[in-house]
Enzyme design. Structure first.
Site, PDB file in Angstrom:
ATOM      1  N   ASN A 124       0.840  -1.198   0.000  1.00  0.00           N
ATOM      2  CA  ASN A 124       0.000   0.000   0.000  1.00  0.00           C
ATOM      3  C   ASN A 124       0.877   1.251   0.000  1.00  0.00           C
ATOM      4  OD1 ASN A 124       0.571   0.816   2.823  1.00  0.00           O
ATOM      5  ND2 ASN A 124      -0.363  -1.178   3.244  1.00  0.00           N
ATOM      6  N   ASP A 137      -3.892  -6.413   5.227  1.00  0.00           N
ATOM      7  CA  ASP A 137      -4.874  -7.308   5.860  1.00  0.00           C
ATOM      8  C   ASP A 137      -4.829  -8.693   5.229  1.00  0.00           C
ATOM      9  OD1 ASP A 137      -5.811  -5.400   7.608  1.00  0.00           O
ATOM     10  OD2 ASP A 137      -7.243  -4.586   6.149  1.00  0.00           O
ATOM     11  N   PRO A 195      -2.473 -12.363  10.129  1.00  0.00           N
ATOM     12  CA  PRO A 195      -2.894 -12.252  11.530  1.00  0.00           C
ATOM     13  C   PRO A 195      -3.102 -10.783  11.892  1.00  0.00           C
ATOM     14  CG  PRO A 195      -0.566 -12.851  11.362  1.00  0.00           C
ATOM     15  CD  PRO A 195      -1.126 -12.895   9.968  1.00  0.00           C
ATOM     16  N   ASP A 196      -4.018 -10.513  12.813  1.00  0.00           N
ATOM     17  CA  ASP A 196      -4.206  -9.159  13.332  1.00  0.00           C
ATOM     18  C   ASP A 196      -3.112  -8.949  14.386  1.00  0.00           C
ATOM     19  OD1 ASP A 196      -4.926  -6.992  14.907  1.00  0.00           O
ATOM     20  OD2 ASP A 196      -7.061  -7.280  14.476  1.00  0.00           O
ATOM     21  N   PHE A 231      -3.410   2.908  15.082  1.00  0.00           N
ATOM     22  CA  PHE A 231      -3.693   3.940  14.085  1.00  0.00           C
ATOM     23  C   PHE A 231      -4.823   3.408  13.219  1.00  0.00           C
ATOM     24  CE2 PHE A 231      -0.763   7.546  13.678  1.00  0.00           C
ATOM     25  CZ  PHE A 231       0.042   7.287  14.772  1.00  0.00           C
ATOM     26  N   LYS A 266     -12.421  -0.601  16.751  1.00  0.00           N
ATOM     27  CA  LYS A 266     -11.054  -1.156  16.821  1.00  0.00           C
ATOM     28  C   LYS A 266     -10.487  -1.083  18.235  1.00  0.00           C
ATOM     29  CE  LYS A 266      -9.286  -0.720  12.150  1.00  0.00           C
ATOM     30  NZ  LYS A 266      -8.510   0.074  11.227  1.00  0.00           N
ATOM     31  N   LYS A 272      -9.275  -4.678  19.798  1.00  0.00           N
ATOM     32  CA  LYS A 272      -7.837  -4.934  19.889  1.00  0.00           C
ATOM     33  C   LYS A 272      -7.249  -4.607  21.259  1.00  0.00           C
ATOM     34  CE  LYS A 272      -7.366  -3.800  15.010  1.00  0.00           C
ATOM     35  NZ  LYS A 272      -6.349  -4.158  14.045  1.00  0.00           N
TER      36      LYS A 272
END
Ligand SMILES: Cc1cc2nc3c(=O)[nH]c(=O)nc-3n(C[C@H](O)[C@H](O)[C@H](O)COP(=O)(O)O)c2cc1C
Length: 398
Positions: free
Chosen positions: A210, A283, A310-311, A328, A342, A346
């Site tokens: 990205n 992602d 994985p997150d 972020f 989020k 998380k």
């Protein structure tokens, strides 16, 4: 308006072959908003005329201890009082020796002796001179007295040899000077910052990624060091220079980033570790990257099967609940709603919200305008400012 506007640097310049670096330093310091005055040793004036320093600093240059009144009517005592920081760049073995032993026979040594402000030295010399026990003892003495040293590098020296003594990079000297202007409120904390994008391999020559430049994460890692933290930067591919004083670890994929974070957590003592997830982690990744370069095929389309990465924040929080997480969110729609979800999912302390749909801020811009959303629902809007200032305003909340 910069955070260093009006801050005053007295630059002491001595007679090293690296003297030209001080000219670039003046330019960079002034660009950040600093006011610069220059004091030259007598020998330095044989290398470069005071006229050049006068023109670069837009200030009269201090050149002679016996003609103090010609220095805009200001004595060396007043000049020393004027400065917020004294920086000696480049510093010869000779000026270091003089400062260590209290000499006051040239504009640089005289003004330094008359000052009780923070002092920073960037040595530049032949490696034998640098490694000489006399120089090393002088450096140790000055360090004991609180002088900060921007350590020289191993590199090519003027005498056609390679060794330690090559002056530090100008950008690093500037960062080291800037770091003297911050309260060390993060001493004792380890701050791991992730930055840039990740690259997920499709085949040996192609990847999914990205537009993240890494500028925000790099600014945070630099500021964490400036504020006294043990600052570790785990960065995806980026052309940005490693921030001064920061331990930089390079990774490519999201999985590598996760592993690198875990390694650093294991290396740290248990207390006060923060993980700031400023990287734009992919992602998804190709489910089966090809071992060979994928060739253009007779069919018109190539279908890539992607699976979730994985997150990272979630995995770290589950495995290491003592780590404090800051996230972020780069959103393009329903900014506050998505960011709030989020925080809970998380286990974040707070989240920094970017609107990446705006072209004037976010990904590759030097500036950013963010909203901090805390876990108790409170929000704080930071107006458009440099990423350096955003970093400071984020770290103030740790
Ligand atoms: C071309 C040239 C380059 C020099 N470069 C250095 C240097 O990089 N570092 C150093 O310690 N001395 C260097 N010297 C020696 C210093 O100039 C000398 O010790 C001088 O007395 C230093 O004066 P100052 O510290 O008052 O400026 C160099 C001398 C010459 C002629």
């Amino acid at each position: 308006m910069s955070m260093f506007d009006g801050k005053k640097i007295l630059l002491g310049v001595s007679a090293s072959v690296s003297i030209y670096k001080s000219c670039e330093l003046i330019r960079q310091l002034r660009k950040e908003g600093f006011e610069v005055k220059v004091a030259l040793t007598k020998e330095a004036q044989s290398f470069i005329s005071p006229l050049l320093f006068e023109s670069l600093s837009s200030n009269k240059v201090y050149t002679d201890v016996l003609e103090e009144n010609s220095y805009m009517g200001v004595s060396h005592i007043e000049l020393a009082k004027w400065a917020d920081v004294i920086a000696i760049v480049p510093a010869t073995a000779h000026i270091i020796a003089k400062l260590a032993h209290g000499f006051a026979d040239c504009p640089v040594s005289l003004a330094t002796l008359a000052s009780d402000k923070p002092k920073i030295i960037a040595p530049a010399m032949n490696s034998k001179m640098y490694e000489n026990i006399a120089t090393q003892d002088n450096i140790a003495l000055l360090k004991k007295r609180g002088f900060v040293f921007v350590e020289p590098m191993v590199g090519e020296l003027a005498c056609n040899s390679v060794g330690v003594g090559h002056i530090a990079e100008v950008e690093d000297i500037k960062e080291a000077i800037e770091s003297l202007f911050f309260e060390k409120s993060l001493v004792g904390k380890t701050i791991i910052t992730t930055a840039s994008s990740t690259q997920e391999e499709i085949d040996p020559v192609r990847y999914i990624s990205n537009h993240s430049s890494g500028k925000m994460g790099f600014a945070i890692a630099q500021m964490a060091f400036n504020m006294g933290a043990n600052s570790i930067l785990i960065s995806g591919p980026s052309n940005l220079k490693a921030p001064y004083g920061v331990n930089r670890i390079n990774v490519k994929s999201a999985l590598e980033m996760l592993k690198a974070i875990e390694n650093q957590i294991r290396l740290c003592s248990k207390n006060d570790i923060y993980l700031i997830m400023a990287a734009a982690v992919s992602d998804f990744k190709p489910k089966q990257p090809s071992a060979q370069k994928i060739k253009r095929q007779s069919k018109d389309m190539l279908i890539l099967e992607l699976e979730q990465n994985p997150d990272i924040s979630k995995s770290i929080k589950e495995k290491y609940p003592h780590i404090k997480l800051i996230g972020f969110a780069a959103e393009t729609n329903d900014l506050i709603g998505n960011a709030t979800i989020k925080i809970e999912k998380k286990g974040l302390e707070f989240i920094v919200l970017n609107d990446v749909s705006r072209k004037d801020i976010g990904f590759d811009s030097p500036n950013n305008e963010v909203t901090i959303i805390f876990k108790d629902g409170k929000t704080k809007n930071l107006p458009l400012m440099s990423k350096k200032e955003v970093a400071y305003n984020i770290l103030k909340h740790l």
